[in-house]
Design a protein around this motif. Structure first.
Motif, PDB file in Angstrom:
ATOM      1  N   ALA A   1      46.148  41.195  38.265  1.00 42.19           N
ATOM      2  CA  ALA A   1      45.374  41.990  39.220  1.00 42.19           C
ATOM      3  C   ALA A   1      45.492  43.484  38.923  1.00 42.19           C
ATOM      4  O   ALA A   1      44.530  44.230  39.110  1.00 42.19           O
TER       5      ALA A   1
ATOM      6  N   GLU B   1      38.000  43.263  34.708  1.00 41.10           N
ATOM      7  CA  GLU B   1      36.893  43.042  35.635  1.00 41.10           C
ATOM      8  C   GLU B   1      37.187  41.883  36.587  1.00 41.10           C
ATOM      9  O   GLU B   1      36.849  41.921  37.761  1.00 41.10           O
ATOM     10  N   CYS B   2      37.815  40.838  36.059  1.00 44.22           N
ATOM     11  CA  CYS B   2      38.180  39.708  36.902  1.00 44.22           C
ATOM     12  C   CYS B   2      39.433  39.038  36.361  1.00 44.22           C
ATOM     13  O   CYS B   2      39.819  39.243  35.212  1.00 44.22           O
ATOM     14  N   VAL B   3      40.058  38.273  37.223  1.00 41.51           N
ATOM     15  CA  VAL B   3      41.224  37.478  36.869  1.00 41.51           C
ATOM     16  C   VAL B   3      40.809  36.019  36.973  1.00 41.51           C
ATOM     17  O   VAL B   3      40.177  35.618  37.954  1.00 41.51           O
TER      18      VAL B   3
ATOM     19  N   THR C   1      43.212  40.750  46.413  1.00 40.03           N
ATOM     20  CA  THR C   1      43.481  42.004  45.711  1.00 40.03           C
ATOM     21  C   THR C   1      42.645  42.204  44.450  1.00 40.03           C
ATOM     22  O   THR C   1      42.683  43.288  43.870  1.00 40.03           O
ATOM     23  N   CYS C   2      41.926  41.164  44.018  1.00 38.14           N
ATOM     24  CA  CYS C   2      41.129  41.290  42.794  1.00 38.14           C
ATOM     25  C   CYS C   2      39.992  40.274  42.826  1.00 38.14           C
ATOM     26  O   CYS C   2      39.927  39.431  43.711  1.00 38.14           O
ATOM     27  N   SER C   3      39.125  40.370  41.835  1.00 32.83           N
ATOM     28  CA  SER C   3      38.059  39.390  41.679  1.00 32.83           C
ATOM     29  C   SER C   3      38.664  38.184  40.966  1.00 32.83           C
ATOM     30  O   SER C   3      38.877  38.213  39.757  1.00 32.83           O
TER      31      SER C   3
END
Length: 127
Positions: A52, A57-59, A83-85
């Motif tokens: 994260a 851009e994403c996880v 907390t993230c995409s």
């Protein structure tokens, strides 16, 4: 100890639930394996937090090698999602059932394969 795609930090337990962590394009992939429960939660938490914070851009949490996940695993994924995409890739039958029973399949972006998660796009309707 040499590894090809596996970029686990030195000293990581080879029996860890985190099989690998790597960048793939704009994504940061965390591959989980075996049973992810309270006993194996710490390395998974650390890997997801690092992913994260990576600026990707994403996880993508690749669950295709997981055999079991409990509420601890679910909590870790939901925290990462906040907390993230986060995209979930390849959950097996047992993990998919957990998502369905808890209705988290309506919250998390779940893809049938890692390839589909890497492609991204709209959330699949029947993942």
């Amino acid at each position: 100890m040499s590894s090809s795609r596996d970029s686990r930090p030195a000293g990581t337990d080879p029996e860890s639930c985190v099989a690998a962590q790597y960048r793939e394009g704009d994504a940061y992939v965390v591959v989980l394996r075996g049973s992810v429960d309270l006993d194996g939660a710490e390395p998974v938490r650390e890997a997801l937090e690092a992913a994260a914070a990576s600026g990707s851009e994403c996880v993508i949490a690749d669950l295709s090698a997981m055999t079991f996940g409990d509420s601890t695993m679910l909590n870790l994924l939901l925290r990462a999602h906040s907390t993230c995409s986060l995209r979930i890739a390849g959950p097996g039958e047992a993990v998919s059932r957990l998502f369905q029973l808890t209705s988290t399949d309506t919250v998390l972006d779940i893809y049938p394969t890692l390839k589909a998660a890497l492609a991204g796009g709209n959330r699949p309707a029947d993942a």
